[in-house]
Design a protein around this motif. Sequence first.
Motif, PDB file in Angstrom:
ATOM      1  N   GLY A 144     -24.581 -46.603 -32.185  1.00 45.04           N
ATOM      2  CA  GLY A 144     -23.342 -45.945 -31.824  1.00 45.04           C
ATOM      3  C   GLY A 144     -23.489 -44.755 -30.909  1.00 45.04           C
ATOM      4  N   PHE A 145     -24.722 -44.442 -30.490  1.00 45.11           N
ATOM      5  CA  PHE A 145     -24.946 -43.261 -29.653  1.00 45.11           C
ATOM      6  C   PHE A 145     -24.649 -43.501 -28.174  1.00 45.11           C
ATOM      7  N   ASP A 146     -24.258 -44.699 -27.816  1.00 45.13           N
ATOM      8  CA  ASP A 146     -23.939 -44.991 -26.413  1.00 45.13           C
ATOM      9  C   ASP A 146     -22.514 -44.510 -26.144  1.00 45.13           C
TER      10      ASP A 146
ATOM     11  N   ARG B  72     -17.398 -38.287 -31.974  1.00 50.03           N
ATOM     12  CA  ARG B  72     -18.269 -39.406 -32.380  1.00 50.03           C
ATOM     13  C   ARG B  72     -19.714 -38.950 -32.503  1.00 50.03           C
ATOM     14  N   HIS B  73     -20.151 -38.172 -31.520  1.00 48.10           N
ATOM     15  CA  HIS B  73     -21.548 -37.724 -31.527  1.00 48.10           C
ATOM     16  C   HIS B  73     -21.819 -36.814 -32.727  1.00 48.10           C
ATOM     17  N   ALA B  74     -20.880 -35.911 -33.017  1.00 45.96           N
ATOM     18  CA  ALA B  74     -21.038 -35.019 -34.167  1.00 45.96           C
ATOM     19  C   ALA B  74     -21.103 -35.812 -35.468  1.00 45.96           C
ATOM     20  N   GLY B  75     -20.267 -36.843 -35.597  1.00 45.29           N
ATOM     21  CA  GLY B  75     -20.275 -37.686 -36.791  1.00 45.29           C
ATOM     22  C   GLY B  75     -21.586 -38.438 -36.952  1.00 45.29           C
ATOM     23  N   LEU B  76     -22.118 -38.954 -35.858  1.00 49.39           N
ATOM     24  CA  LEU B  76     -23.392 -39.673 -35.905  1.00 49.39           C
ATOM     25  C   LEU B  76     -24.537 -38.743 -36.295  1.00 49.39           C
ATOM     26  N   LEU B  77     -24.541 -37.541 -35.728  1.00 47.09           N
ATOM     27  CA  LEU B  77     -25.597 -36.598 -36.078  1.00 47.09           C
ATOM     28  C   LEU B  77     -25.493 -36.162 -37.537  1.00 47.09           C
ATOM     29  N   GLN B  78     -24.266 -36.056 -38.050  1.00 47.16           N
ATOM     30  CA  GLN B  78     -24.094 -35.731 -39.469  1.00 47.16           C
ATOM     31  C   GLN B  78     -24.637 -36.866 -40.343  1.00 47.16           C
ATOM     32  N   GLU B  79     -24.336 -38.105 -39.953  1.00 46.55           N
ATOM     33  CA  GLU B  79     -24.838 -39.252 -40.717  1.00 46.55           C
ATOM     34  C   GLU B  79     -26.367 -39.283 -40.707  1.00 46.55           C
TER      35      GLU B  79
ATOM     36  N   PHE C  72     -36.545 -41.943 -32.847  1.00 42.27           N
ATOM     37  CA  PHE C  72     -36.624 -42.141 -31.400  1.00 42.27           C
ATOM     38  C   PHE C  72     -35.356 -42.834 -30.945  1.00 42.27           C
ATOM     39  N   SER C  73     -35.109 -42.760 -29.655  1.00 41.47           N
ATOM     40  CA  SER C  73     -33.948 -43.410 -29.069  1.00 41.47           C
ATOM     41  C   SER C  73     -34.394 -44.210 -27.859  1.00 41.47           C
ATOM     42  N   GLU C  74     -33.681 -45.281 -27.585  1.00 39.75           N
ATOM     43  CA  GLU C  74     -34.054 -46.096 -26.419  1.00 39.75           C
ATOM     44  C   GLU C  74     -33.624 -45.458 -25.107  1.00 39.75           C
ATOM     45  N   PHE C  75     -32.722 -44.456 -25.173  1.00 40.07           N
ATOM     46  CA  PHE C  75     -32.290 -43.762 -23.952  1.00 40.07           C
ATOM     47  C   PHE C  75     -31.770 -42.382 -24.309  1.00 40.07           C
ATOM     48  N   GLY C  76     -31.786 -41.484 -23.330  1.00 43.98           N
ATOM     49  CA  GLY C  76     -31.178 -40.168 -23.503  1.00 43.98           C
ATOM     50  C   GLY C  76     -29.758 -40.206 -22.967  1.00 43.98           C
ATOM     51  N   ARG C  77     -29.178 -39.016 -22.759  1.00 46.37           N
ATOM     52  CA  ARG C  77     -27.836 -38.936 -22.193  1.00 46.37           C
ATOM     53  C   ARG C  77     -27.874 -38.036 -20.972  1.00 46.37           C
ATOM     54  N   ARG C  78     -27.046 -38.354 -20.018  1.00 49.33           N
ATOM     55  CA  ARG C  78     -26.888 -37.534 -18.822  1.00 49.33           C
ATOM     56  C   ARG C  78     -26.349 -36.164 -19.227  1.00 49.33           C
TER      57      ARG C  78
ATOM     58  N   ALA D  85     -23.116 -40.559 -19.407  1.00 46.28           N
ATOM     59  CA  ALA D  85     -23.803 -41.800 -19.046  1.00 46.28           C
ATOM     60  C   ALA D  85     -25.225 -41.781 -19.610  1.00 46.28           C
ATOM     61  N   HIS D  86     -25.908 -42.919 -19.508  1.00 42.91           N
ATOM     62  CA  HIS D  86     -27.301 -42.990 -19.941  1.00 42.91           C
ATOM     63  C   HIS D  86     -28.125 -41.960 -19.177  1.00 42.91           C
TER      64      HIS D  86
END
Length: 201
Positions: A78-80, A88-95, A121-127, A137-138
């Motif tokens: 869900g980090f894309d 969304r990002h805050a919710g994912l980091l909380q999870e 680890f993540s398959e990509f970072g964020r712009r 973006a990726h």
Amino acid sequence: KAMERLNRVATTDNPQLDFLQRTGNDTLSLSRKIQDALKDGKSGAEYAPFNFSQSVKVGAQMIAAEVPTRVYYVSLGGFDTHTTQTGRHAGLLQELSQGLGSFLTDLKALGHLDRTLVMTFSEFGRRVAEHEQQGTAHGTAGVMFLAGGKVKAGVHGSRPDLSDLDEGDLKFKTDFRAGYSAVLKDWFAADASKVFGAEFK
């Protein structure tokens, strides 16, 4: 059932069938051990009702039951976040935070934290820059978290320079292969140069 029927066949002069029987017996034995671990597994922490938290709880139960597995892999998608990223990002980091926090608390309470290493680890970072859809973006560079009883705490490597970007992307300061190399060498006692074909400090 098919596995149990296969394992009831008497030992033969056929080495392939004997191998299948041994493998089948080992698989059944491990399967029963995992079922027992999940059924009788004690927990030293409370886990949130999210999929990620429940997945790491299963991992903790198997580690505590000393199931002979060296690596467990759990994912959180869900980090894309190309649109409306903030909430969304805050919710994912909380999870992620709640799940890993419970996992580490659990393993410490059960006496298994020193023999466990968590690596994210993540398959990509964020712009860096947000675009008009309130997302990003990726990107290229990212963060890797390691946790466990024997991890040297702190921030390792230098912080990214937001004024020195590569076409809008962070310039990584530490090659991710250095992180993997350290884990292979210091945790698994493996020769990382054989995996990567080079040394990464």
